[in-house]
Design a protein around this motif. Structure first.
Motif, PDB file in Angstrom:
ATOM      1  N   ASP B 103       0.832  -1.206   0.000  1.00  0.00           N
ATOM      2  CA  ASP B 103       0.000   0.000   0.000  1.00  0.00           C
ATOM      3  C   ASP B 103       0.864   1.253   0.000  1.00  0.00           C
ATOM      4  O   ASP B 103       0.619   2.194  -0.752  1.00  0.00           O
ATOM      5  CB  ASP B 103      -0.920   0.011   1.230  1.00  0.00           C
ATOM      6  CG  ASP B 103      -2.082  -0.962   1.072  1.00  0.00           C
ATOM      7  OD1 ASP B 103      -2.647  -1.035  -0.031  1.00  0.00           O
ATOM      8  OD2 ASP B 103      -2.403  -1.648   2.045  1.00  0.00           O
ATOM      9  N   SER B 104       1.885   1.248   0.844  1.00  0.00           N
ATOM     10  CA  SER B 104       2.771   2.418   0.922  1.00  0.00           C
ATOM     11  C   SER B 104       3.434   2.708  -0.412  1.00  0.00           C
ATOM     12  O   SER B 104       3.485   3.852  -0.854  1.00  0.00           O
ATOM     13  CB  SER B 104       3.867   2.182   1.959  1.00  0.00           C
ATOM     14  OG  SER B 104       3.462   2.650   3.210  1.00  0.00           O
ATOM     15  N   GLU B 107       0.842   3.929  -3.011  1.00  0.00           N
ATOM     16  CA  GLU B 107       0.485   5.334  -2.754  1.00  0.00           C
ATOM     17  C   GLU B 107       1.634   6.253  -3.174  1.00  0.00           C
ATOM     18  O   GLU B 107       1.421   7.324  -3.744  1.00  0.00           O
ATOM     19  CB  GLU B 107       0.180   5.547  -1.263  1.00  0.00           C
ATOM     20  CG  GLU B 107      -1.114   4.894  -0.806  1.00  0.00           C
ATOM     21  CD  GLU B 107      -1.496   5.290   0.623  1.00  0.00           C
ATOM     22  OE1 GLU B 107      -0.814   6.149   1.222  1.00  0.00           O
ATOM     23  OE2 GLU B 107      -2.477   4.728   1.148  1.00  0.00           O
ATOM     24  N   HIS B 108       2.857   5.821  -2.879  1.00  0.00           N
ATOM     25  CA  HIS B 108       4.028   6.629  -3.233  1.00  0.00           C
ATOM     26  C   HIS B 108       4.122   6.814  -4.757  1.00  0.00           C
ATOM     27  O   HIS B 108       4.388   7.912  -5.242  1.00  0.00           O
ATOM     28  CB  HIS B 108       5.294   5.959  -2.697  1.00  0.00           C
ATOM     29  CG  HIS B 108       6.470   6.874  -2.634  1.00  0.00           C
ATOM     30  ND1 HIS B 108       6.751   7.636  -1.523  1.00  0.00           N
ATOM     31  CD2 HIS B 108       7.410   7.178  -3.542  1.00  0.00           C
ATOM     32  CE1 HIS B 108       7.828   8.361  -1.760  1.00  0.00           C
ATOM     33  NE2 HIS B 108       8.258   8.099  -2.976  1.00  0.00           N
ATOM     34  N   ILE B 110       1.688   6.743  -6.956  1.00  0.00           N
ATOM     35  CA  ILE B 110       0.650   7.684  -7.403  1.00  0.00           C
ATOM     36  C   ILE B 110       1.036   9.113  -7.036  1.00  0.00           C
ATOM     37  O   ILE B 110       0.875  10.053  -7.821  1.00  0.00           O
ATOM     38  CB  ILE B 110      -0.718   7.316  -6.774  1.00  0.00           C
ATOM     39  CG1 ILE B 110      -1.194   5.938  -7.273  1.00  0.00           C
ATOM     40  CG2 ILE B 110      -1.750   8.400  -7.047  1.00  0.00           C
ATOM     41  CD1 ILE B 110      -1.740   5.906  -8.687  1.00  0.00           C
ATOM     42  N   MET B 111       1.608   9.282  -5.835  1.00  0.00           N
ATOM     43  CA  MET B 111       2.064  10.617  -5.423  1.00  0.00           C
ATOM     44  C   MET B 111       3.084  11.163  -6.416  1.00  0.00           C
ATOM     45  O   MET B 111       3.004  12.324  -6.831  1.00  0.00           O
ATOM     46  CB  MET B 111       2.666  10.573  -4.019  1.00  0.00           C
ATOM     47  CG  MET B 111       3.277  11.905  -3.581  1.00  0.00           C
ATOM     48  SD  MET B 111       4.018  11.834  -1.921  1.00  0.00           S
ATOM     49  CE  MET B 111       5.482  10.839  -2.230  1.00  0.00           C
ATOM     50  N   LEU B 112       4.049  10.335  -6.816  1.00  0.00           N
ATOM     51  CA  LEU B 112       5.082  10.810  -7.746  1.00  0.00           C
ATOM     52  C   LEU B 112       4.468  11.193  -9.092  1.00  0.00           C
ATOM     53  O   LEU B 112       4.854  12.195  -9.697  1.00  0.00           O
ATOM     54  CB  LEU B 112       6.164   9.742  -7.927  1.00  0.00           C
ATOM     55  CG  LEU B 112       7.003   9.436  -6.682  1.00  0.00           C
ATOM     56  CD1 LEU B 112       8.035   8.342  -6.987  1.00  0.00           C
ATOM     57  CD2 LEU B 112       7.713  10.683  -6.149  1.00  0.00           C
ATOM     58  N   LEU B 114       1.367  12.303  -9.596  1.00  0.00           N
ATOM     59  CA  LEU B 114       0.660  13.576  -9.382  1.00  0.00           C
ATOM     60  C   LEU B 114       1.656  14.726  -9.318  1.00  0.00           C
ATOM     61  O   LEU B 114       1.462  15.775  -9.935  1.00  0.00           O
ATOM     62  CB  LEU B 114      -0.159  13.508  -8.085  1.00  0.00           C
ATOM     63  CG  LEU B 114      -1.447  12.680  -8.139  1.00  0.00           C
ATOM     64  CD1 LEU B 114      -1.979  12.412  -6.728  1.00  0.00           C
ATOM     65  CD2 LEU B 114      -2.530  13.392  -8.959  1.00  0.00           C
ATOM     66  N   CYS B 115       2.749  14.539  -8.561  1.00  0.00           N
ATOM     67  CA  CYS B 115       3.737  15.609  -8.397  1.00  0.00           C
ATOM     68  C   CYS B 115       4.392  15.951  -9.733  1.00  0.00           C
ATOM     69  O   CYS B 115       4.681  17.110 -10.006  1.00  0.00           O
ATOM     70  CB  CYS B 115       4.797  15.209  -7.379  1.00  0.00           C
ATOM     71  SG  CYS B 115       4.153  15.121  -5.704  1.00  0.00           S
TER      72      CYS B 115
END
Lengths: 226, 226
Positions: B103-104, B107-108, B110-112, B114-115
Motif C-alpha cells: 500500500d505504501s 500510494e508513493h 501515485i504521489m510521484l 501527481l507531483c
C-alpha cells in the motif's frame, strides 16, 4: 460603426488558444494584458462581454463604466471576485463554468494529502542535499485506513470522496446544502455538523465556494476541534 | 552456555519497537548498530537468525561466518541484497514479507505521478520565493484520461492499477509471470510485450523485483520507445 459588427468580448488576460478561436467565430475578441481596474475599464468601454480569470475584481465601478456590458464570465468556478448584487442591479448576467476544474482540484487535494503524510517536500530537499540518514523515514504514513472529512461535497468534493475511497480511506461529508441520501450517493458518510466531522477526521479538506458563510470557517476554534 | 536458552536473533539496525517486543517473546534480540559486513559478522557469530533491512548485503562470507545461522529475514520485500544461491548451498532459509509495504509503495507511486504532472516541486519552490507569475501554471495536467503502463503487476502493481483506475486512467499491464485473465482481474489490460506497453503509455511505473532479468530493463532503447 457598422451595426452588423460582431459583439466585442474582452478577455482579462489570455485563455487557452482553442477558447480564443472558438470565441472569434462569434465575436471580436480583445485580450487585455493590463489587469488593473483602470486598464480593464479602458479596454472594455465598448464590450458586451468580459471574461475574467482572477484579476481584476469585477467591481460595480468597472461594470458601470461599460454601458454595453451584457454578460460577465468567469474562466473557472468561484464567483467571489464578482460583485453579484451590483451585477443584478445593473442587469448584467454572470456566468461561470462549474465542474470545469473539478478533476484537477480533486487530484490536487489528494496530491497534497499524499505529500503531507509522506513528507514529500522535506524528503525531496534532504535527498537533493545527499542526506540519507534513516531518521528521515520516521513518522511517514499512508492514506489507507485514515478518515477524511470533506467540507462541501459538490462537484469537487464528490470527486475527492471517490478518489479517497479508492485509497481505502473512510470518508465523512458535511454539506448543509446536500441531503444525507445524496451525500451517501456521493460516497461520503453524512455528518450532521461541522464539529462532528472535525472531531472524527484525520485529514480535513474544504471544497466550498468562498462566501460570507464560509469565510474564516476554518479558524482557531474549528482547528481546536480536530 | 545453558542449552535451554532462547535462540539469538540479530537485527541489522532497529525495527519498529512493536516488532522487537514480539521477537523478544521467542528469542534473545541484539540490535547491531554497526551495519558494515565485519560489524555484522562480529555481532551475529552466535546468531540463529539475522533480520536485514537494507545494509549490509547478506553475502556468502557473512552467512558462512555464522555457523549457527538457520534463517535470514528481510524487513521488507526485495531479496536483491541476499546472495540466494549461497544461502541455498549453506542450507539457510531466506524469508521476506511480501505485501507488507504494497500500500505504501503504491500510494508513493501515485504521489510521484501527481507531483510530476502538476509540477509540485518547482511550484513549491516558486511559491516559497513569492513568484506568482501566470507562466508558472503552463503545462500542468491531470491524471484523468491518461494511459498508465505498469511493468510488474504483483502485490504492488495491482494496487497501483486499482488506484489509477479510481483516477480515471486507462491501465495497461505487462508481466510475463501473470496470465492475461489474472492481469484483467488485477484491473490492467494485458500487454503481450514491453514494447507494446511503452509505445502506448503516457506514464510508466515499474514494480518488479530487482533481478538479473529486470536489471537495466529501462534503458536508452526502452525509453526511446515511449
Amino acid at each position: 460603426m457598422a451595426t452588423d459588427q460582431k459583439p466585442l468580448v474582452v478577455l482579462a488576460g489570455p485563455i487557452h488558444p482553442a477558447g480564443t478561436e472558438l470565441l472569434k467565430t462569434e465575436a471580436r475578441v480583445v485580450i487585455s494584458e493590463d489587469l488593473s481596474e483602470d486598464g480593464m475599464v479602458a479596454a472594455a468601454r465598448d464590450a458586451e462581454a468580459i471574461l475574467f480569470r482572477i484579476k481584476p475584481p469585477c467591481t460595480e465601478r468597472l461594470m458601470a463604466s461599460c454601458p454595453k456590458l451584457k454578460v460577465v464570465g468567469r474562466y473557472g468556478v468561484g464567483l467571489d471576485t464578482v460583485d453579484l448584487p451590483a451585477a443584478t442591479r445593473l442587469g448584467i448576467a454572470v456566468v461561470h463554468a462549474p465542474g470545469s476544474n473539478s478533476d484537477s482540484v480533486a487530484e490536487h487535494a489528494i496530491m497534497l494529502m499524499l505529500c503531507a503524510i509522506k513528507h514529500l517536500i522535506p524528503m525531496d530537499r534532504a535527498t537533493r542535499k545527499g542526506e540519507w540518514r534513516g531518521q528521515r523515514l520516521r513518522g511517514i504514513g499512508e492514506l489507507r485506513g485514515l478518515t477524511l472529512g470533506i467540507i462541501g461535497v459538490g462537484n469537487i468534493g464528490r470527486r475527492v470522496a471517490h478518489l479517497a475511497r479508492g485509497f481505502g480511506m473512510r470518508v465523512l461529508g458535511y454539506d448543509p446544502y446536500v441531503p444525507p441520501d445524496e451525500l451517501r450517493r456521493r460516497e461520503a458518510e453524512p455528518m450532521s455538523g461541522l464539529s462532528t466531522l472535525l472531531s472524527q477526521a484525520d485529514i480535513v479538506t474544504c471544497h466550498t465556494p468562498l462566501t460570507d458563510e464560509t469565510l474564516h470557517m476554518i479558524n482557531d476554534k474549528t482547528i481546536a476541534q480536530m
